[in-house]
Write a protein that holds these residues in place. Structure first.
Motif, short mmCIF file in Angstrom:
data_model
loop_
_atom_site.label_atom_id
_atom_site.label_comp_id
_atom_site.label_asym_id
_atom_site.label_seq_id
_atom_site.Cartn_x
_atom_site.Cartn_y
_atom_site.Cartn_z
N PRO A 197 0.81 -1.21 0.00
CA PRO A 197 0.00 0.00 0.00
C PRO A 197 0.84 1.26 0.00
O PRO A 197 0.55 2.22 -0.68
CB PRO A 197 -0.82 -0.13 1.28
N SER A 198 1.96 1.26 0.79
CA SER A 198 2.77 2.48 0.85
C SER A 198 3.46 2.72 -0.49
O SER A 198 3.67 3.85 -0.88
CB SER A 198 3.77 2.41 1.97
N ASP A 199 3.80 1.64 -1.20
CA ASP A 199 4.40 1.80 -2.54
C ASP A 199 3.43 2.51 -3.46
O ASP A 199 3.79 3.42 -4.18
CB ASP A 199 4.69 0.43 -3.16
N ARG A 200 2.19 2.07 -3.37
CA ARG A 200 1.18 2.65 -4.26
C ARG A 200 1.08 4.15 -4.05
O ARG A 200 1.00 4.91 -4.98
CB ARG A 200 -0.17 1.96 -4.04
N SER A 201 1.15 4.58 -2.76
CA SER A 201 1.02 6.00 -2.50
C SER A 201 2.26 6.75 -2.99
O SER A 201 2.18 7.86 -3.46
CB SER A 201 0.80 6.25 -1.02
N VAL A 202 3.44 6.10 -2.89
CA VAL A 202 4.66 6.76 -3.33
C VAL A 202 4.66 6.91 -4.85
O VAL A 202 5.04 7.95 -5.39
CB VAL A 202 5.89 5.94 -2.87
N GLN A 203 4.18 5.88 -5.55
CA GLN A 203 4.26 5.89 -7.00
C GLN A 203 3.12 6.66 -7.67
O GLN A 203 3.14 6.85 -8.88
CB GLN A 203 4.26 4.46 -7.52
N ALA A 204 2.13 7.08 -6.87
CA ALA A 204 0.98 7.74 -7.46
C ALA A 204 1.43 9.02 -8.17
O ALA A 204 2.27 9.75 -7.68
CB ALA A 204 -0.01 8.08 -6.38
N ARG A 205 0.85 9.27 -9.35
CA ARG A 205 1.23 10.45 -10.09
C ARG A 205 0.61 11.69 -9.44
O ARG A 205 -0.53 11.64 -9.01
CB ARG A 205 0.72 10.35 -11.53
N PRO A 206 1.34 12.81 -9.36
CA PRO A 206 0.77 14.00 -8.75
C PRO A 206 -0.34 14.60 -9.61
O PRO A 206 -0.25 14.60 -10.83
CB PRO A 206 1.96 14.95 -8.64
N ASN A 207 -1.38 15.08 -8.97
CA ASN A 207 -2.44 15.77 -9.67
C ASN A 207 -2.22 17.27 -9.53
O ASN A 207 -1.48 17.72 -8.66
CB ASN A 207 -3.80 15.42 -9.06
N PHE A 208 -2.92 18.04 -10.38
CA PHE A 208 -2.79 19.48 -10.28
C PHE A 208 -3.31 19.99 -8.94
O PHE A 208 -2.89 21.00 -8.42
CB PHE A 208 -3.52 20.16 -11.43
N SER A 209 -4.26 19.25 -8.37
CA SER A 209 -4.86 19.69 -7.10
C SER A 209 -4.05 19.22 -5.89
O SER A 209 -4.42 19.47 -4.77
CB SER A 209 -6.28 19.15 -7.02
N ASP A 210 -2.92 18.52 -6.14
CA ASP A 210 -2.13 18.03 -5.01
C ASP A 210 -1.55 19.18 -4.19
O ASP A 210 -1.27 20.25 -4.72
CB ASP A 210 -1.00 17.13 -5.51
N ASP A 211 -1.34 18.90 -2.91
CA ASP A 211 -0.78 19.88 -2.00
C ASP A 211 0.75 19.84 -2.11
O ASP A 211 1.36 18.82 -1.84
CB ASP A 211 -1.23 19.53 -0.58
N PHE A 212 1.36 20.93 -2.53
CA PHE A 212 2.80 20.95 -2.68
C PHE A 212 3.49 21.71 -1.54
O PHE A 212 4.61 22.16 -1.69
CB PHE A 212 3.20 21.55 -4.03
N SER A 213 2.77 21.87 -0.43
CA SER A 213 3.41 22.55 0.70
C SER A 213 4.52 21.66 1.25
O SER A 213 4.46 20.44 1.13
CB SER A 213 2.37 22.86 1.78
N PRO A 214 5.55 22.26 1.88
CA PRO A 214 6.67 21.43 2.34
C PRO A 214 6.24 20.52 3.48
O PRO A 214 5.32 20.85 4.23
CB PRO A 214 7.68 22.47 2.83
N SER A 215 6.92 19.40 3.61
CA SER A 215 6.65 18.53 4.75
C SER A 215 7.25 19.21 5.99
O SER A 215 8.14 20.06 5.86
CB SER A 215 7.30 17.18 4.54
#
Lengths: 199, 334
Positions: free
Chosen positions: A69-87
């Motif tokens: 499951p964690s791989d899937r989240s890492v490999q997911a392609r970013p969307n335009f609506s994704d949050d790009f704020s810093p961690s």
């Protein structure tokens, strides 16, 4: 009339620029498609370095392993609506606080601006500190009190705190320590003058 | 009709190690964290698994309030402790649940412990019996923790796993030891530690031989624990040094410890081939660093990074001691 000419000239220039960009893109794609994935990645990184730009966000190729499951989240392609704020980890890395009290101020700033939590408890600061992979505070409540005494935090409600205006200016100025120190000094001077007026 | 005796199919490449002694107060947790931290400094990616229901390792590195919050939330779907993962097996409602480890620093991760892991430990006795009855459920329960660790190792590209075990000879420590590729025995320089080695050797012998029987009984397609831990060495610790030498009343126990390790561990487990050829049974030495240890636990940093206690010389000596141990571990586990 001149204005019309200028407009025409600008739009022609724009069109020319668009064509060049499209041509460049098509050439790049054609050349890169002949390379294997690792070589393609290396070339793209080199181009990014050559132009001194960090705008090219190049994803590392996935490591061959069973999918989790964690791989899937890492490999997911970013969307335009994704949050790009810093961690929080990235934020603290950029701000480079020197002391525990400064770290509390940075965490408070992050909660306020990136987590939409203008008021927070000590637990929120401690949780964010853990999330940011930082060493634990010996006593978070004590450090938060020290941060409040130093002017980085202010009281919000009976059990909650908030970042002070001086704290905000301080964190915004970091990692430039001279500017941060100046911001804090000026905020303290202003606070003293208000207090004198009240007296 | 025997199972997959080589362990879990596609077992991650990480080397699994436990610092194990059923005697309490021999520095298991402190050594585990400090060795792991030093390995991460040397560029290795390390996963700490707090498998002690007392959660001492988690309390060492996580803020107390945050740990309380994690324990409160561990039953919820968003829980993040070892119990959150193993709960479905305890409740017989499914297999383990994958959880994300907490990142302690750039190459150091933690699967936090939980007091309720003791509930899972009670189930482990049943799982163990069911393995003898060739029931799949038993084997699934026995390998659950190992499979969780395997998934986390794969997704985080881990080089070393360190299990922090509790001070007992319980079923949880049994599966941890059988899952490990290597084990280290910490020991204090006193009579009780020497005595403990004798009983430890017997327990290890019994666990490994029982598991070998179970491997023969297991269904062919089952993933199993490797059951072949190798002895990385013992670590005498917390001894006092005076004028460059170990104080006399503790020095005598150092030689007794070494003799006991050879007789009660290496000879007793000879048939299981636990010794690493050519390696000294002593992995290193960690002297008493006085106030540094307590300060390290309060600050949640390795002994050599403490800011509020000790001297620069003490910190440098601690750094050197753990660096030597970490480098030796890297060499011997290749």
């Amino acid at each position: 009339m001149d204005d019309d000419n200028d407009d025409t000239g600008n739009s022609a220039g724009q069109e020319h620029s668009d064509n060049s960009a499209a041509q460049a893109l098509s050439t790049i794609i054609a050349v890169l498609s002949r390379l294997d994935e690792a070589s393609r990645l290396r070339v793209l990184k080199s181009v990014s370095t050559f132009f001194h730009d960090s705008f090219v966000q190049i994803a590392e190729p996935p490591v061959a392993r069973s999918e989790t499951p964690s791989d899937r989240s890492v490999q997911a392609r970013p969307n335009f609506s994704d949050d790009f704020s810093p961690s929080p980890k990235q934020f603290l890395f950029e701000k480079k606080p020197h002391t525990d009290v400064e770290r509390i101020a940075c965490l408070a700033y992050y909660l306020t601006h990136y987590r939409n939590m203008p008021h927070f408890k000590t637990l929120d600061l401690a949780k964010l500190n853990t999330e940011a992979a930082q060493p634990k505070f010996s006593n978070t409540a004590y450090t938060a009190t020290n941060a409040a005494n130093a002017g980085y935090l202010a009281s919000a409600t009976k059990t909650e705190r908030q970042i002070s205006a001086a704290g905000e200016m301080f964190v915004m100025a970091l990692p430039d320590r001279e500017a941060a120190k100046a911001a804090m000094t000026s905020a303290r001077r202003r606070l003293r003058s208000y207090r004198k007026k009240d007296e | 009709m025997s199972g997959n005796g080589s362990g879990i199919t596609n077992r991650a490449r990480a080397k699994r190690i436990t610092v194990f002694n059923h005697k309490g107060g021999v520095g298991k947790t402190t050594l585990t964290y400090n060795i792991a931290a030093q390995l991460s400094v040397l560029g290795k990616r390390v996963l700490l698994v707090d498998s002690d229901p007392q959660c001492n390792l988690s309390a060492y590195v996580i803020d107390g309030e945050v740990l309380d919050y994690l324990l409160d939330e561990s039953d919820s779907p968003t829980g993040q402790t070892v119990w959150t993962s193993l709960k479905p097996l305890s409740e017989a409602s499914g297999t383990f649940k994958l959880i994300d480890p907490i990142e302690l620093s750039s190459r150091l991760f933690l699967l936090p412990g939980d007091i309720r892991v003791s509930d899972f430990e009670e189930e482990l006795n049943d799982f163990w019996r069911e393995c003898f009855q060739r029931k799949r459920k038993g084997f699934a329960g026995i390998v659950a923790l190992s499979e969780l660790v395997n998934e986390v190792c794969s997704s985080h590209d881990i080089d070393f796993v360190f299990y922090d075990s509790g001070p007992n000879i319980g079923p949880l420590n049994r599966i941890i030891l059988l899952d490990c590729d290597f084990f280290i025995i910490p020991a204090a320089c006193d009579l009780f530690s020497v005595r403990a080695l004798k009983t430890l050797g017997r327990s290890l012998y019994s666990w490994i031989s029982q598991w070998r029987t179970m491997i023969e009984l297991a269904p062919a397609d089952m993933d199993l624990l490797p059951g072949h831990p190798r002895f990385l060495g013992y670590l005498p610790q917390s001894f006092s040094v005076y004028r460059g030498g170990i104080v006399r009343n503790q020095a005598k126990y150092l030689s007794l410890l070494e003799n006991s390790v050879r007789a009660d561990i290496l000879v007793a487990l000879r048939e299981f081939d636990v010794a690493i050829p050519g390696a000294s049974p002593k992995l290193g030495e960690v002297k008493d660093f006085g106030t540094l240890v307590a300060a390290s636990q309060t600050e949640g940093v390795p002994i050599y990074e403490v800011r509020t206690a000790g001297t620069a010389e003490q910190r440098a000596a601690a750094r050197e001691a753990f660096k030597e141990i970490a480098e030796k571990i890297i060499r011997q586990t290749r």
